[in-house]
Each structure stands twice: as C-alpha cells, then as structure tokens.
Design a protein around this motif. Structure first.
Motif, mmCIF file in Angstrom:
data_model
loop_
_atom_site.group_PDB
_atom_site.id
_atom_site.type_symbol
_atom_site.label_atom_id
_atom_site.label_comp_id
_atom_site.label_asym_id
_atom_site.label_seq_id
_atom_site.Cartn_x
_atom_site.Cartn_y
_atom_site.Cartn_z
ATOM 1 N N LEU A 98 -16.372 -88.405 -105.813
ATOM 2 C CA LEU A 98 -17.695 -89.018 -105.739
ATOM 3 C C LEU A 98 -18.770 -87.970 -105.974
ATOM 4 C CD1 LEU A 98 -17.240 -91.343 -102.638
ATOM 5 C CD2 LEU A 98 -17.981 -92.105 -104.896
ATOM 6 N N ALA A 99 -19.811 -88.365 -106.680
ATOM 7 C CA ALA A 99 -20.982 -87.502 -106.831
ATOM 8 C C ALA A 99 -21.687 -87.379 -105.482
ATOM 9 C CB ALA A 99 -21.924 -88.072 -107.884
ATOM 10 N N PRO A 100 -22.492 -86.331 -105.287
ATOM 11 C CA PRO A 100 -23.160 -86.152 -103.984
ATOM 12 C C PRO A 100 -23.991 -87.360 -103.555
ATOM 13 C CG PRO A 100 -23.339 -84.151 -105.285
ATOM 14 C CD PRO A 100 -22.729 -85.183 -106.184
ATOM 15 N N GLY A 101 -24.701 -87.988 -104.509
ATOM 16 C CA GLY A 101 -25.532 -89.140 -104.150
ATOM 17 C C GLY A 101 -24.735 -90.308 -103.611
ATOM 18 N N PRO A 102 -23.755 -90.834 -104.355
ATOM 19 C CA PRO A 102 -22.930 -91.926 -103.828
ATOM 20 C C PRO A 102 -22.166 -91.568 -102.555
ATOM 21 C CG PRO A 102 -22.688 -91.767 -106.215
ATOM 22 C CD PRO A 102 -23.479 -90.568 -105.769
ATOM 23 N N LEU A 103 -21.725 -90.307 -102.456
ATOM 24 C CA LEU A 103 -21.011 -89.898 -101.242
ATOM 25 C C LEU A 103 -21.930 -89.964 -100.027
ATOM 26 C CD1 LEU A 103 -18.471 -88.753 -99.913
ATOM 27 C CD2 LEU A 103 -19.278 -86.455 -100.508
ATOM 28 N N THR A 104 -23.153 -89.487 -100.194
ATOM 29 C CA THR A 104 -24.127 -89.566 -99.094
ATOM 30 C C THR A 104 -24.437 -91.012 -98.755
ATOM 31 O OG1 THR A 104 -25.108 -87.456 -99.764
ATOM 32 C CG2 THR A 104 -26.436 -88.882 -98.351
ATOM 33 N N LEU A 105 -24.551 -91.870 -99.780
ATOM 34 C CA LEU A 105 -24.827 -93.286 -99.543
ATOM 35 C C LEU A 105 -23.694 -93.941 -98.767
ATOM 36 C CD1 LEU A 105 -26.635 -95.763 -100.063
ATOM 37 C CD2 LEU A 105 -25.386 -96.097 -102.215
ATOM 38 N N LEU A 106 -22.440 -93.615 -99.128
ATOM 39 C CA LEU A 106 -21.296 -94.200 -98.436
ATOM 40 C C LEU A 106 -21.244 -93.740 -96.984
ATOM 41 C CD1 LEU A 106 -18.817 -95.997 -98.864
ATOM 42 C CD2 LEU A 106 -17.519 -93.953 -99.493
ATOM 43 N N TYR A 107 -21.540 -92.465 -96.754
ATOM 44 C CA TYR A 107 -21.548 -91.986 -95.373
ATOM 45 C C TYR A 107 -22.720 -92.591 -94.592
ATOM 46 C CZ TYR A 107 -21.646 -88.979 -91.307
ATOM 47 O OH TYR A 107 -21.659 -88.519 -90.021
ATOM 48 N N SER A 108 -23.869 -92.727 -95.233
ATOM 49 C CA SER A 108 -25.022 -93.349 -94.567
ATOM 50 C C SER A 108 -24.705 -94.787 -94.179
ATOM 51 C CB SER A 108 -26.246 -93.314 -95.488
ATOM 52 O OG SER A 108 -26.619 -91.976 -95.773
ATOM 53 N N LEU A 109 -23.960 -95.486 -95.039
ATOM 54 C CA LEU A 109 -23.531 -96.846 -94.697
ATOM 55 C C LEU A 109 -22.626 -96.820 -93.466
ATOM 56 C CD1 LEU A 109 -23.332 -99.870 -95.367
ATOM 57 C CD2 LEU A 109 -21.393 -99.305 -96.871
ATOM 58 N N THR A 110 -21.759 -95.834 -93.372
ATOM 59 C CA THR A 110 -20.874 -95.709 -92.209
ATOM 60 C C THR A 110 -21.674 -95.537 -90.923
ATOM 61 O OG1 THR A 110 -19.226 -94.630 -93.617
ATOM 62 C CG2 THR A 110 -18.956 -94.392 -91.235
ATOM 63 N N VAL A 111 -22.751 -94.766 -90.994
ATOM 64 C CA VAL A 111 -23.583 -94.528 -89.813
ATOM 65 C C VAL A 111 -24.436 -95.744 -89.491
ATOM 66 C CG1 VAL A 111 -25.426 -93.094 -88.850
ATOM 67 C CG2 VAL A 111 -23.609 -92.040 -90.216
ATOM 68 N N SER A 112 -25.124 -96.300 -90.498
ATOM 69 C CA SER A 112 -26.120 -97.353 -90.252
ATOM 70 C C SER A 112 -25.496 -98.718 -90.003
ATOM 71 C CB SER A 112 -27.084 -97.443 -91.438
ATOM 72 O OG SER A 112 -26.386 -97.752 -92.628
ATOM 73 N N ILE A 113 -24.238 -98.925 -90.440
ATOM 74 C CA ILE A 113 -23.597 -100.220 -90.212
ATOM 75 C C ILE A 113 -23.452 -100.496 -88.722
ATOM 76 C CG2 ILE A 113 -21.184 -99.448 -90.145
ATOM 77 C CD1 ILE A 113 -22.469 -102.461 -92.130
ATOM 78 N N PHE A 114 -23.457 -99.457 -87.913
ATOM 79 C CA PHE A 114 -23.399 -99.610 -86.454
ATOM 80 C C PHE A 114 -24.605 -100.393 -85.950
ATOM 81 C CE2 PHE A 114 -24.459 -97.884 -82.198
ATOM 82 C CZ PHE A 114 -23.316 -98.248 -81.512
#
Length: 549
Positions: A98-114
């Motif tokens: 994954l490129a840095p942008g999509p990787l950060t987006l996927l991790y941000s989704l992991t955090v914010s989905i809470f």
C-alpha cells in the motif's frame, strides 16, 4: 412532568406506559421496622455503602467502563505493527504494498470505526433497557466483546485486516451501550447521598483502562510485533467475568417497580442493595414517581426534544456531553508523544512518560470520586473545564515561545498534564451522572440516547477535523478548545443547579420552578438571593413558582 407531546415521532418508538399500579402482591410486605432508619435513594433518609452495592459497582465498572478506556488507547502503541500487517497482507493479495496515503487511511478507519460503532450503540440504548432492563442489557452486551476479541485475536492468523476493523466496530458498539447503561443502572439503585460517588466510579475505571493499555503496550510486555493481536483481544477477560457474575445481582429496583410494576422483586432488590429489611419509604417514593408518570408514556427521542417541560434539562445534557468531547481531550492524547518529544524527552523514554500521565489520570479520577459528595457536581465540572481551558491556552503560548525560550517546552508538558487531570476530576464522569439525575423514569432512556449520540458524534468530529485544524491554525488551534471549555463552564455556572443529595423528583421540580422563573417579567423579579455558585436557590424559585399559582 408537565405536558409531554405523545405523538409518535421519527425517534425511537415509544412503548406503552404501564397501567395504574395494582395493590402489592401477597407476600410482598414492606412495612417498616420500628426504630430502624431506612436508607433510600429518595426522601430525607440517606443510605450507607453496602457490600452488594459496592461489588456491583466495581463489577460493571471493571467489565464495561474500563473497556471503553482500554479500547480508546489500545491502538496507539501497536500502530506500527498493525500498519505493517496491513501492508504485508495487501502485498500477499495483490502483489504490491500500500502507498503511504491509502495505508494511513486504512489505519485511520481502524481507529475511527470505534466511534461510529459507539454512535450506533448509543442509539440502541432505549430499546435495550426497556426490553432487557439495565442489568440484562449489560450482561448481554458482554457477548459483543467476546465476539470482537475473537475477530481481532485471530485476524493475523487468518490474514484478514477486515477482522481487525470489524472487531474495533463491535467494541465501539459495546462501549456506546455501556457508557449510557452503566451510569443509568448505578444512578437508579444508589442512595441519593452516594449517587455521586458511585456515579464517578465508572470514570475511574475508564482512566484505569487507558492506564492498563499504556502499561501493557510497553515493549517489555505486549508491545512487540508478535503480541499485538493478543493486546487487542485481552478485553475478553473483564467481559467474561461480568458475564459470569452480573446475574448474581438484582435488576434496578426503580426499573422493576416503575416500569415493570413488580413490587415483590423491587423490594427484594432494595433489601439486597441497601442491606435493611425496612424499605417502605423507598417504595413509597418510587410509587409517587410512578403515579406522577401513570399518564405519561416512555418518551421517544423525538418526543424528548419536543417536550418543553424538560427543555433546560435536555439542553444541559447536550451542552455538557458535547463539551466533554469538544474540549480537545482526545486530540491532546493523540499528540501527547509529539509534545513530549518537543520537550526534549528521549524517544525511548516517551512510552514510560506516557504511562506516568496515565497514572496522573487515575489519581485525578480518584480525587473527583472521593470529593464529589462533599463538594458537589457543579464545582468539579466547572473547575475541570476552567482548568482545561487555561491549560489549552497555555499550550498555545508555550508552542509559540518555545523557540526563543527553551524552558517553555516544559510548560507544554505541564499543560498537557493539567488538561488530563482537569478532565478526569469532573468532565470525564459528571455528564453521565447528570443525565441520570436530570430526568425522571419516563424520559431517562431517551435522554441517554441524546447524550450518548452527541458524545460519540463530537468524538468522531474531533478525530476527523483536528489534523486539518492543526494544519490551518498551527499552535492557535488549542485556543478553539480553550474557548469551548470556558463557555461550557460558564453555562454550567449560570444554568445547571446543584443536584447533590436531591431526589430525582426534587431535581425535576427545581428545573420546573426555574422555567417558571424565566417566564416572569424582569421588572417583577427584583433582586434575588444567589447561592454560592451563581444559580438561583431552589427555595427562592419555589416561592416564585407558588406565588404565580
């Protein structure tokens, strides 16, 4: 409770109100014992802390509230490892990382989905507590954690980042339910002189949850790459204990009598929680509230928002719950490591410094818990928001001056600690307690839905916009939080009355007389006596209300 709009609205469906209470079932005697005082959550006689009351408070705080704090902080330490897992899995599936942008987006989704899961959970509170009761809802909600722990614990073995995200959303769902139901359960069964102490106990365990996540995330414990699935799923242990033990304790007596009209079970629950066979005064106080609500349905969210008789209570719940999240506490936690790094603390020591701030958080929560019944709700929440506002301004000043004055970096650290301590002493727990105290039984579930929804929406909003706010405003972004904290403190000072040692009906009457007072022309008011915190005394308001009738 005044006039209530009974029309069905687009909020949660209202359930039919119970019929007028029949005589007590045979064998359900609650006549007083001569010479024995009655501890009660209402009336003039107060209660003492019994072992069943203490143990059920500790159990639901440990098995529910602590998990909220733990899940807030648990993703910070293993962030690098989780991102590496996402990248490796993506590479195995598609042949490239994954490129840095999509990787950060996927991790941000992991955090914010809470937070999104928490919002959904808060919207389900009204339906769940009416169908299963307070105790039953908490017991069943523990099953969500067992499910989430399974998803997150086996995610790496099965090579599925989706399982981590699903598990995080389910833990958010659990927290959204429990953040409302735990204070509702404790507030309804606690004697009025212990309602503040027991009501702030969950906030202490929330702080403990954050602290435990920081400690377990150290490299010497579960902070290594191979342990992060276990680190995320360890929440199943407290949830399992609650699931096994909570059924040993009774349902909320107020729920049993007022909503289920079961005097026998309510009497048994009161005997257990209050530690006395004499509960007549408690039963009578509940029956008075039941009679006052006999012609009022359990209101939906839409009905609550349209009910003019509780508009000040509803507005106050919205303000304090929004202020709790918009105070910037989550943003402060997110940038704690960066601030400490700028203060010159070695990177290798920052995790241990963060654990130190977690310990301060727990100590501040204990101070609030053990002083709330002496000082009251208003002083704690006003002082907390004022301290947070001043320290937020202090961070702005220190960030602007630390280039020229190196010692200002340590002011940043002190301000971070001040914000955390101020939050945990009052704003962390008092809003949930106030939501229980401001409303009678018919309005309370809907009020928790409103307060919980506002809380989670603001939580998600701060997490989403803060990076953009920091990029556009720089150090001045903390002044936004300063303004919000001071405005909320001013609102509490001017509008919200002290609820210490008052019954639910007495609190509703104070708001009703305040509403009558606000409708009196200004030239008829004259100079009114103010109490020590700026709000009009209830006695003065009552005399005004009676003079108009």
């Amino acid at each position: 409770m005044g006039e209530t709009n009974q029309a069905a609205g687009p909020g949660l469906p209202s359930s039919p109100s119970p019929p007028p209470p029949p005589p007590p079932r045979s064998g359900c005697s609650f006549s007083p014992t001569a010479g024995q005082e009655t501890p009660q959550p209402g009336g003039d006689i107060t209660g003492h802390l019994t072992f069943p009351l203490l143990w059920v408070t500790l159990l639901v705080s440990f098995g529910s509230s602590m998990l909220y704090g733990y899940n807030l902080a648990v993703v910070n330490s293993p962030a690098v490892h989780i991102k590496a897992f996402y990248n490796a899995t993506w590479s195995q599936r598609y042949g490239h990382g994954l490129a840095p942008g999509p990787l950060t987006l996927l991790y941000s989704l992991t955090v914010s989905i809470f937070a999104l899961g928490g919002l959904v959970g808060s919207l389900l509170v009204g339906v769940l507590v009416e169908r299963y009761g307070r105790n039953g809802t908490l017991s069943r909600s523990a099953l969500f954690i067992l499910m989430a722990g399974g998803f997150m614990g086996f995610s790496r073995e099965l090579g599925s980042p989706e399982m981590v995200i699903i598990g995080r959303s389910i833990t958010g769902l659990h927290s959204g339910i429990c953040l409302s139901v735990v204070p509702l359960y404790l507030g309804e069964m606690a004697p009025k002189n212990l309602r503040g102490f027991l009501g702030l106990m969950p906030s202490i365990f929330t702080c403990l949850g954050v602290f435990f996540a920081q400690v377990l995330g150290l490299p010497e414990l579960l902070g290594k790459d191979r342990f992060w699935p276990l680190f995320l799923s360890v929440v199943v242990i407290p949830a399992s204990l609650q699931l096994m033990l909570l059924h040993c304790f009774p349902e909320s007596p107020r729920y049993l009598l007022i909503e289920k009209n079961d005097i026998c079970e309510a009497t048994k629950a009161l005997h257990r929680f209050l530690g006395t066979p004499d509960v007549q005064n408690v039963i009578e106080e509940m029956k008075k509230e039941q009679q006052s609500l006999s012609s009022v349905e359990m209101v939906s969210v839409w009905q609550l928002l349209r009910d003019r008789s509780v508009r000040w209570q509803t507005l106050s719940v919205v303000v304090v719950n929004a202020g709790m999240q918009l105070s910037g506490i989550d943003a402060i936690w997110f940038y704690t490591n960066t601030i400490f790094e700028k203060a010159g603390i070695p990177v290798s020591q920052i995790p241990y410094t963060t654990v130190g701030t977690g310990a301060i958080e727990v100590v501040a929560g204990l101070i609030g818990c053990f002083t709330i019944e002496k000082l009251g709700r208003r002083p704690l929440i006003i002082t907390g928001f004022c301290a947070m506002g001043i320290c937020s301004a202090g961070i702005t000043v220190s960030l602007l001056l630390q280039t020229d004055l190196p010692w200002m970096r340590y002011v940043s650290v002190a301000c971070v600690i001040g914000i955390i301590a101020g939050f945990c002493m009052g704003p962390a727990g008092v809003p949930f307690l106030m939501t229980a105290e401001f409303f009678t039984q018919s309005h309370r579930p809907a009020a928790y839905i409103v307060g919980g929804s506002i809380n989670w929406l603001c939580n998600f909003t701060i997490g989403f916009i803060f990076p953009f706010l920091q990029m556009s405003a720089g150090a001045f972004c903390y002044l936004v939080f300063c303004g919000i904290c001071l405005l909320v403190a001013l609102y509490v000072y001017l509008i919200i009355p002290e609820t210490k040692n008052k019954t639910f009906m007495e609190i509703s009457h104070i708001f009703a007389t305040r509403r009558s007072f606000l409708s009196i022309p200004a030239h008829l008011i004259g100079m009114m006596k103010l109490d020590g915190y700026g709000a009009l005394e209830s006695s003065s308001l009552e005399s005004l209300g009676s003079s108009r009738t």
